[in-house]
Design an enzyme around this catalytic site. Structure first.
Site, PDB file in Angstrom:
ATOM      1  N   ASN A   9      68.676 -18.956  12.399  1.00 58.76           N
ATOM      2  CA  ASN A   9      69.891 -19.585  12.920  1.00 58.76           C
ATOM      3  C   ASN A   9      69.738 -21.094  12.765  1.00 58.76           C
ATOM      4  OD1 ASN A   9      72.040 -20.538  14.391  1.00 58.76           O
ATOM      5  ND2 ASN A   9      71.312 -19.761  16.374  1.00 58.76           N
ATOM      6  N   HIS A  94      75.965 -15.847  21.348  1.00 60.66           N
ATOM      7  CA  HIS A  94      74.782 -16.701  21.527  1.00 60.66           C
ATOM      8  C   HIS A  94      74.918 -17.500  22.828  1.00 60.66           C
ATOM      9  CE1 HIS A  94      71.722 -19.749  20.829  1.00 60.66           C
ATOM     10  NE2 HIS A  94      71.225 -18.965  19.882  1.00 60.66           N
ATOM     11  N   GLU A 164      67.513 -12.641  23.804  1.00 59.91           N
ATOM     12  CA  GLU A 164      67.134 -14.047  23.805  1.00 59.91           C
ATOM     13  C   GLU A 164      67.177 -14.598  25.229  1.00 59.91           C
ATOM     14  OE1 GLU A 164      67.688 -15.925  19.695  1.00 59.91           O
ATOM     15  OE2 GLU A 164      69.490 -16.307  20.821  1.00 59.91           O
ATOM     16  N   GLY A 170      64.571 -22.786  22.230  1.00 58.49           N
ATOM     17  CA  GLY A 170      64.405 -24.210  21.942  1.00 58.49           C
ATOM     18  C   GLY A 170      63.478 -24.946  22.889  1.00 58.49           C
ATOM     19  N   SER A 210      61.940 -19.507  20.665  1.00 55.09           N
ATOM     20  CA  SER A 210      60.729 -20.256  20.304  1.00 55.09           C
ATOM     21  C   SER A 210      59.754 -19.442  19.460  1.00 55.09           C
ATOM     22  CB  SER A 210      60.051 -20.798  21.571  1.00 55.09           C
ATOM     23  OG  SER A 210      60.927 -21.699  22.232  1.00 55.09           O
TER      24      SER A 210
HETATM   25  C1  PEP Z   1      68.163 -19.325  18.750  1.00 53.36           C
HETATM   26  O1  PEP Z   1      68.867 -20.305  18.630  1.00 53.36           O
HETATM   27  O2  PEP Z   1      68.670 -18.206  18.685  1.00 53.36           O
HETATM   28  C2  PEP Z   1      66.738 -19.504  18.974  1.00 53.36           C
HETATM   29  C3  PEP Z   1      66.019 -18.465  19.247  1.00 53.36           C
HETATM   30  O3  PEP Z   1      66.252 -20.791  18.883  1.00 53.36           O
HETATM   31  P1  PEP Z   1      64.705 -21.240  18.899  1.00 53.36           P
HETATM   32  O4  PEP Z   1      63.952 -20.344  17.936  1.00 53.36           O
HETATM   33  O5  PEP Z   1      64.703 -22.654  18.461  1.00 53.36           O
HETATM   34  O6  PEP Z   1      64.187 -21.045  20.286  1.00 53.36           O
END
Ligand code: PEP
Length: 257
Positions: A9, A94, A164, A170, A210
């Site tokens: 993403n 999301h 998630e 992030g 992450s």
């Molecule tokens: C995301 O935006 O779906 C995500 C998992 O971001 P990150 O890997 O940066 O935590």
């Protein structure tokens, strides 16, 4: 058997030129990757260019969102009809869409149905906030989000779900793999209740939050986790490719065991 999927993403990053460069670097390392499904999700303005770079490779293109109507007076919106030829996947629900754009279960559900009508696979994101997690409400939140997005529709094993936890996105603080495996198992159970057990068994459920090349093996080695949704780490081609290669080899090892 469920096939691993790694989806990058790119969020609101990269000019069209930078997106083409990133996609070209991804094509160089993943142009003949096998044993895993891979997708990158650039911004809408870069979809066409990235599609052209990755056409005829195993790497698919996905959108980061979509509206649920096909056409009409919806200023600023992009419809599934517009992305149909370019995208194999579209992310919906999301947490950043929920937080910054006021999206909810109802709009997410309509997006899932719209994508289905157009043969685009939704990557439906669900997950609890830190406050909800600390208050022991994870299960309640996931049930609400899943029921809201999938309830009332007929079973569909093509859909992809991404667990998630918002506090892991992030932040550099990925969730513990064994806890994610348990939660993903609960998500599968809930989908079994909403639809049916056979459909739930076939649906791919990813982890996102992450993920890096350092920790990806711990997730994809778990029985219930079918891949990863990768944000920040997908903006570096070498890092993203490492994540993909580890996911591919982990699945092969699992198959031999
Ligand atoms: C995301 O935006 O779906 C995500 C998992 O971001 P990150 O890997 O940066 O935590």
């Amino acid at each position: 058997m469920r096939r691993q999927l790694v989806a990058g993403n790119w969020k609101m990053n990269c000019s069209v030129g930078e997106a083409v460069q990133l996609a070209t670097a991804v094509r160089e390392c993943l142009g003949s990757v096998v044993g895993v499904d891979v997708a990158v999700c650039p911004s809408f303005v870069a979809l066409q260019s990235v599609y052209e770079v990755l056409e005829d490779t195993p790497v698919s293109v996905g959108a980061q969102d979509v509206f649920y109507e096909d056409a009409g007076a919806y200023t600023g919106a992009i419809s599934p009809l517009m992305i149909e030829g370019l995208c194999r996947y579209a992310i919906v629900g999301h947490s950043e869409r929920r937080k910054w754009f006021g999206e909810d279960e109802q709009s997410t559900s309509r997006k899932v149905s719209a994508l289905r009508r157009h043969g685009i696979t939704p990557i439906l994101c669900v997950g609890e906030s830190l406050e909800e997690n600390l208050a022991g409400k994870t299960r309640e939140v996931l049930v609400r989000q899943l029921e809201g997005a999938l309830g009332g529709s007929t079973p569909w094993n093509e859909i992809v779900v991404a667990y998630e936890p918002v506090w892991a996105i992030g932040t550099g603080k990925a969730a513990e793999a064994d806890q994610v495996n348990d939660t993903v198992s609960e998500i599968r159970g809930q989908i079994g209740t909403i639809w049916d057990v056979d459909t739930a068994r076939d649906i791919r459920i990813l982890y996102g939050g992450s993920v890096t090349s350092e920790n990806v093996a711990s997730f994809v080695g778990m029985s219930e986790i079918d891949g990863t949704l990768v944000g920040g780490a997908s903006l570096r081609a070498d890092e993203f490719c490492q994540i993909v290669f580890q996911s591919a080899s982990m699945r092969k090892k699992g198959a031999l065991d």
